[in-house]
Write an enzyme that holds these catalytic residues in place. Sequence first.
Site, PDB file in Angstrom:
ATOM      1  N   THR A 200      72.711  12.533  34.218  1.00  0.00           N
ATOM      2  CA  THR A 200      73.593  11.672  35.006  1.00  0.00           C
ATOM      3  C   THR A 200      74.620  12.529  35.744  1.00  0.00           C
ATOM      4  OG1 THR A 200      73.342   9.891  33.445  1.00  0.00           O
ATOM      5  CG2 THR A 200      75.406   9.921  34.648  1.00  0.00           C
ATOM      6  N   ARG A 228      66.246  -2.303  31.510  1.00  0.00           N
ATOM      7  CA  ARG A 228      67.340  -1.741  30.696  1.00  0.00           C
ATOM      8  C   ARG A 228      68.477  -1.225  31.597  1.00  0.00           C
ATOM      9  NH1 ARG A 228      69.984   3.536  30.289  1.00  0.00           N
ATOM     10  NH2 ARG A 228      70.672   3.818  28.156  1.00  0.00           N
ATOM     11  N   ASP A 231      75.236   2.529  30.158  1.00  0.00           N
ATOM     12  CA  ASP A 231      76.700   2.443  30.164  1.00  0.00           C
ATOM     13  C   ASP A 231      77.322   2.660  31.541  1.00  0.00           C
ATOM     14  OD1 ASP A 231      75.638   5.091  29.941  1.00  0.00           O
ATOM     15  OD2 ASP A 231      77.676   5.823  29.617  1.00  0.00           O
ATOM     16  N   THR A 251      78.577  10.696  30.189  1.00  0.00           N
ATOM     17  CA  THR A 251      77.129  10.902  30.250  1.00  0.00           C
ATOM     18  C   THR A 251      76.601  10.994  28.830  1.00  0.00           C
ATOM     19  OG1 THR A 251      75.349  12.356  30.952  1.00  0.00           O
ATOM     20  CG2 THR A 251      77.471  13.414  30.515  1.00  0.00           C
ATOM     21  N   GLY A 252      75.410  10.491  28.627  1.00  0.00           N
ATOM     22  CA  GLY A 252      74.847  10.559  27.279  1.00  0.00           C
ATOM     23  C   GLY A 252      74.066   9.316  26.949  1.00  0.00           C
ATOM     24  N   GLY A 254      73.514   6.016  26.517  1.00  0.00           N
ATOM     25  CA  GLY A 254      74.317   4.911  27.037  1.00  0.00           C
ATOM     26  C   GLY A 254      74.654   3.802  26.065  1.00  0.00           C
TER      27      GLY A 254
HETATM   28  N1  ASP Z   1      74.320   7.402  30.140  1.00  0.00           N
HETATM   29  C1  ASP Z   1      73.096   7.287  30.868  1.00  0.00           C
HETATM   30  C2  ASP Z   1      72.388   6.040  30.388  1.00  0.00           C
HETATM   31  O1  ASP Z   1      72.294   5.828  29.204  1.00  0.00           O
HETATM   32  C3  ASP Z   1      72.176   8.436  30.710  1.00  0.00           C
HETATM   33  C4  ASP Z   1      72.821   9.777  30.947  1.00  0.00           C
HETATM   34  O2  ASP Z   1      74.023   9.932  30.929  1.00  0.00           O
HETATM   35  O3  ASP Z   1      72.084  10.728  31.140  1.00  0.00           O
HETATM   36  O4  ASP Z   1      71.890   5.317  31.209  1.00  0.00           O
END
Ligand code: ASP
Length: 334
Positions: A200, A228, A231, A251-252, A254
């Site tokens: 992200t 889906r 976050d 980021t992470g 979600g």
């Molecule tokens: N947070 C993002 C999600 O879950 C994914 C990401 O940050 O890479 O959609």
Amino acid sequence: MKKNYLLIIIFGFLISCSENKNQNVDISIVIHGGAGTMDREKMSVEKEIEYKKVLEEALNKGYEILEKNGTSEKAVIEAIKVMEDSPLFNAGKGAVLDERGEASLDASFMSGKNLNAGAIAGVKKIKNPILAAYSVMKNTPQVLLISEGADQFALEQGLDTVDNSYFITERRRTQLIKNKSLSQIKNKKELLSPVSKFGTVGCVALDKNGNLSAGTSTGGRSNKKWGRVGDVPIIGAGNYANNNTCAISATGWGEFFIRNVVAYDISSLVEYKNLNIKEATKISLDKVKKLGGSGGVIALDKFGNYAMEFNTKGMYRGVKDSKGNFKVSIFKSD
Ligand code: ASP
């Protein structure tokens, strides 16, 4: 008479001091390009240079705007556009694919000046999702538009639209195949674990008028369930900005960031507990970890103090500010 004259001089001096105080001298831009399980041993020197080049380009683009007295809103948008247009990151071109092999994009934007916010989710045609999120904020009374409605809105706004194939790269096709076969051999719990890098993109900035802004853009997670939403477009989870506290982009994984309302949690820790930005980000990410999630955040407070925290092996990240910081990094040890 003399006394009055003196009072006028003192009064004038006080006014000029307060004006200087409002003219925030610190400008700053902080970006991320996703956190995840990247290994230094597995990344070639060439790839590392490639990533860092785009990160630097994004920082420079945004910083130049801030330097020329531009708004943090504009700086965030332009920096994110650079990363959305690069196939390296999981946003815009090069986004990950859902279980049906399509790119489905989420983005959000928030202005700390007035707590205005805009977001889009599950869009398939908007070339630069961050522009659509910004338009929702600027040009509608809504905060979040989804799927076809959001795609249609972008068209009406005159934003560039593309065929879904524009976003799809060979690398993401291969990643999807790998994730699909992994999902067949793993049980449901393991299936949810992060089997690949995230990616992200996000940006927070502080301009000369003391205004903070935050933006985040993503393709979500590879092999995600059709429909889906993560976050990123949830204001307060993956993105938040408030001039009284700070601006945050996450980021992470979600689902964990939604359940912990991470971005708002950090802002609240600053607001109600008077914590500094580093303490606040650490506490909030620890809560994510405790629940079993992983990821990272960038945060910038109203004084230009920043944090780039993560509980994964690495996070593409960078900062450029008027205090002389200019740095891009990838791994924990960088
Ligand atoms: N947070 C993002 C999600 O879950 C994914 C990401 O940050 O890479 O959609």
